[in-house]
Write a protein that holds these residues in place. Structure first.
Motif, PDB file in Angstrom:
ATOM      1  N   LEU A  64      11.722 -33.326 -43.008  1.00 63.49           N
ATOM      2  CA  LEU A  64      12.600 -33.606 -41.891  1.00 63.49           C
ATOM      3  C   LEU A  64      13.237 -31.986 -41.631  1.00 63.49           C
ATOM      4  N   LEU A  65      13.020 -31.192 -42.392  1.00 62.40           N
ATOM      5  CA  LEU A  65      13.699 -29.818 -41.973  1.00 62.40           C
ATOM      6  C   LEU A  65      12.685 -29.229 -40.787  1.00 62.40           C
ATOM      7  N   ASP A  66      11.680 -29.891 -40.561  1.00 56.63           N
ATOM      8  CA  ASP A  66      10.981 -29.319 -39.494  1.00 56.63           C
ATOM      9  C   ASP A  66      11.603 -29.333 -38.136  1.00 56.63           C
ATOM     10  N   ALA A  67      12.658 -30.150 -38.019  1.00 54.41           N
ATOM     11  CA  ALA A  67      13.693 -29.929 -36.889  1.00 54.41           C
ATOM     12  C   ALA A  67      14.342 -28.699 -36.900  1.00 54.41           C
ATOM     13  N   ALA A  68      14.917 -27.861 -37.843  1.00 56.31           N
ATOM     14  CA  ALA A  68      15.443 -26.800 -37.922  1.00 56.31           C
ATOM     15  C   ALA A  68      14.292 -25.756 -37.260  1.00 56.31           C
ATOM     16  N   LEU A  69      13.200 -25.728 -37.651  1.00 61.05           N
ATOM     17  CA  LEU A  69      12.212 -24.877 -37.303  1.00 61.05           C
ATOM     18  C   LEU A  69      11.972 -25.017 -35.743  1.00 61.05           C
ATOM     19  N   ARG A  70      12.029 -26.225 -35.114  1.00 63.79           N
ATOM     20  CA  ARG A  70      11.886 -26.457 -33.649  1.00 63.79           C
ATOM     21  C   ARG A  70      13.086 -25.910 -32.916  1.00 63.79           C
ATOM     22  N   GLN A  71      14.095 -25.853 -33.664  1.00 60.54           N
ATOM     23  CA  GLN A  71      15.665 -25.260 -32.931  1.00 60.54           C
ATOM     24  C   GLN A  71      15.595 -23.715 -33.126  1.00 60.54           C
ATOM     25  N   GLY A  72      14.548 -23.246 -34.103  1.00 62.94           N
ATOM     26  CA  GLY A  72      14.636 -21.562 -33.969  1.00 62.94           C
ATOM     27  C   GLY A  72      15.355 -20.878 -35.296  1.00 62.94           C
ATOM     28  N   PHE A  73      15.411 -22.026 -36.189  1.00 63.71           N
ATOM     29  CA  PHE A  73      16.089 -21.187 -37.437  1.00 63.71           C
ATOM     30  C   PHE A  73      15.385 -21.846 -38.578  1.00 63.71           C
ATOM     31  N   ARG A  74      15.363 -20.987 -39.558  1.00 63.29           N
ATOM     32  CA  ARG A  74      14.674 -21.532 -40.822  1.00 63.29           C
ATOM     33  C   ARG A  74      15.737 -21.920 -42.059  1.00 63.29           C
ATOM     34  N   PRO A  75      15.720 -23.089 -42.069  1.00 61.79           N
ATOM     35  CA  PRO A  75      16.842 -23.527 -43.165  1.00 61.79           C
ATOM     36  C   PRO A  75      16.769 -22.877 -44.610  1.00 61.79           C
ATOM     37  N   ARG A  76      17.917 -22.706 -45.226  1.00 62.53           N
ATOM     38  CA  ARG A  76      18.029 -22.282 -46.451  1.00 62.53           C
ATOM     39  C   ARG A  76      18.096 -23.367 -47.375  1.00 62.53           C
ATOM     40  N   VAL A  77      16.997 -23.607 -48.078  1.00 63.84           N
ATOM     41  CA  VAL A  77      16.743 -24.702 -49.245  1.00 63.84           C
ATOM     42  C   VAL A  77      17.516 -24.341 -50.562  1.00 63.84           C
ATOM     43  N   ALA A  78      18.469 -24.686 -50.828  1.00 59.92           N
ATOM     44  CA  ALA A  78      19.245 -24.184 -52.133  1.00 59.92           C
ATOM     45  C   ALA A  78      18.762 -25.013 -53.206  1.00 59.92           C
ATOM     46  N   HIS A  79      18.286 -26.468 -52.886  1.00 57.07           N
ATOM     47  CA  HIS A  79      18.024 -27.015 -53.963  1.00 57.07           C
ATOM     48  C   HIS A  79      16.926 -27.986 -53.764  1.00 57.07           C
ATOM     49  N   VAL A  80      15.824 -28.350 -54.493  1.00 57.64           N
ATOM     50  CA  VAL A  80      14.491 -29.185 -54.249  1.00 57.64           C
ATOM     51  C   VAL A  80      14.895 -30.266 -55.012  1.00 57.64           C
TER      52      VAL A  80
END
Length: 123
Positions: A30-46
């Protein structure tokens, strides 16, 4: 679904938040959405399990929840609708055996899917 805001927030406004995700990489999630918006999300916990993920959200961060799962969100978690321009449409299919009549349970399940899909905001 009890959304706090009726106007969707732009995903970029949440760019600095620590994320909880099922994977350390946003690609294919679902974080692909951040890439489409031009930023790489910081994943703190998996965290793989939805129930555990929402427990962590209540204490630590932000995650994206599919609209179909939003109804099961805990009462101590706030849902904000997110505007994701350019998001691909998702298709949901119900598969049944060819040449057989559908059992009553399958008919009921398809009806529930249609009802849930009708409640998903289009924007």
């Amino acid at each position: 679904m009890d959304l706090v805001r009726t106007v969707p927030v732009r995903l970029g406004r949440l760019a600095d938040a620590d994320r909880l995700s099922g994977s350390s990489r946003p690609e294919g999630t679902l974080l692909d959405a951040a890439l489409r918006q031009g930023f790489r999300p910081r994943v703190a916990h998996v965290v793989a399990e939805w129930t555990a993920k929402l427990g962590y959200v209540a204490a630590l961060g932000v995650t994206l929840v599919p609209a179909l799962a939003a109804e099961s969100v805990r009462s101590d978690v706030v849902l904000l609708p997110v505007l994701d321009e350019g998001a691909p449409a998702r298709a949901v299919c119900a598969a049944t055996a060819r040449g057989r009549s559908r059992p009553q349970a399958a008919e009921a399940f398809v009806a529930v899917l249609r009802e849930a899909a009708a409640r998903i905001p289009s924007s």
